[in-house]
Design an enzyme around this catalytic site. Sequence first.
Site, PDB file in Angstrom:
ATOM      1  N   LEU A   1     191.376  -2.028 154.152  1.00 12.45           N
ATOM      2  CA  LEU A   1     193.439  -1.725 153.599  1.00 12.45           C
ATOM      3  C   LEU A   1     193.518  -3.169 153.309  1.00 12.45           C
ATOM      4  CD1 LEU A   1     194.556  -0.077 157.022  1.00 12.45           C
ATOM      5  CD2 LEU A   1     194.660   0.376 154.543  1.00 12.45           C
ATOM      6  N   SER A   2     195.124  -3.316 152.194  1.00 12.54           N
ATOM      7  CA  SER A   2     195.721  -5.057 152.255  1.00 12.54           C
ATOM      8  C   SER A   2     196.548  -4.848 153.532  1.00 12.54           C
ATOM      9  CB  SER A   2     195.848  -5.154 150.852  1.00 12.54           C
ATOM     10  OG  SER A   2     196.714  -4.575 150.765  1.00 12.54           O
ATOM     11  N   GLY A   3     197.127  -6.610 152.771  1.00 12.50           N
ATOM     12  CA  GLY A   3     197.621  -7.619 154.064  1.00 12.50           C
ATOM     13  C   GLY A   3     198.852  -6.745 153.286  1.00 12.50           C
ATOM     14  N   LEU A   4     199.234  -5.766 152.584  1.00  9.77           N
ATOM     15  CA  LEU A   4     200.603  -5.289 151.808  1.00  9.77           C
ATOM     16  C   LEU A   4     201.192  -4.742 152.706  1.00  9.77           C
ATOM     17  CD1 LEU A   4     200.023  -6.251 148.285  1.00  9.77           C
ATOM     18  CD2 LEU A   4     201.017  -7.980 150.051  1.00  9.77           C
ATOM     19  N   ASN A   5     200.121  -3.664 153.899  1.00  8.35           N
ATOM     20  CA  ASN A   5     201.353  -3.099 154.100  1.00  8.35           C
ATOM     21  C   ASN A   5     202.356  -3.468 155.314  1.00  8.35           C
ATOM     22  OD1 ASN A   5     198.692  -1.192 152.953  1.00  8.35           O
ATOM     23  ND2 ASN A   5     197.608  -2.229 154.704  1.00  8.35           N
TER      24      ASN A   5
END
Length: 137
Positions: free
Chosen positions: A40-44
């Site tokens: 996952l990215s940190g933009l969730n």
Amino acid sequence: MIVLRGMGPRGGPGTVFAASFVAVLNGAGLGGQVAADGELSGLNHGLVVGRVMPEVADGGPLAGVRDGDRISVDLDARLLDTDTPRIGAPVTAGDPQAERGWLGQYAALVGPIQQGAVLRRPRHPVQAGPHPRGAER
């Protein structure tokens, strides 16, 4: 909670970037609580749990989850648990050609994501056969 399975190194095969799937779910108004065995990215936003290990292809905690099962997340302890016993075979993509070809070889040799998802040496070394023209190497 929406569960995204088969996104780890062995299940992909190759690590699938689950953040794009989470973005689509959020855009459709279905996000908010998502668990995945991929990156996952940190933009969730919302409750999004990634890199659930062991991954589904190795029989991890998300492998036996079915609709209606309870999933609990302890954020402080960084743990995810299900009320489903881990019974049965690991979940695979079910594509026999992927299991026989180079993707199957990759899935058999790749390590878990928490160890870098690097390829491991095969347990049994591959024996080099005769040169195509019949001469020994």
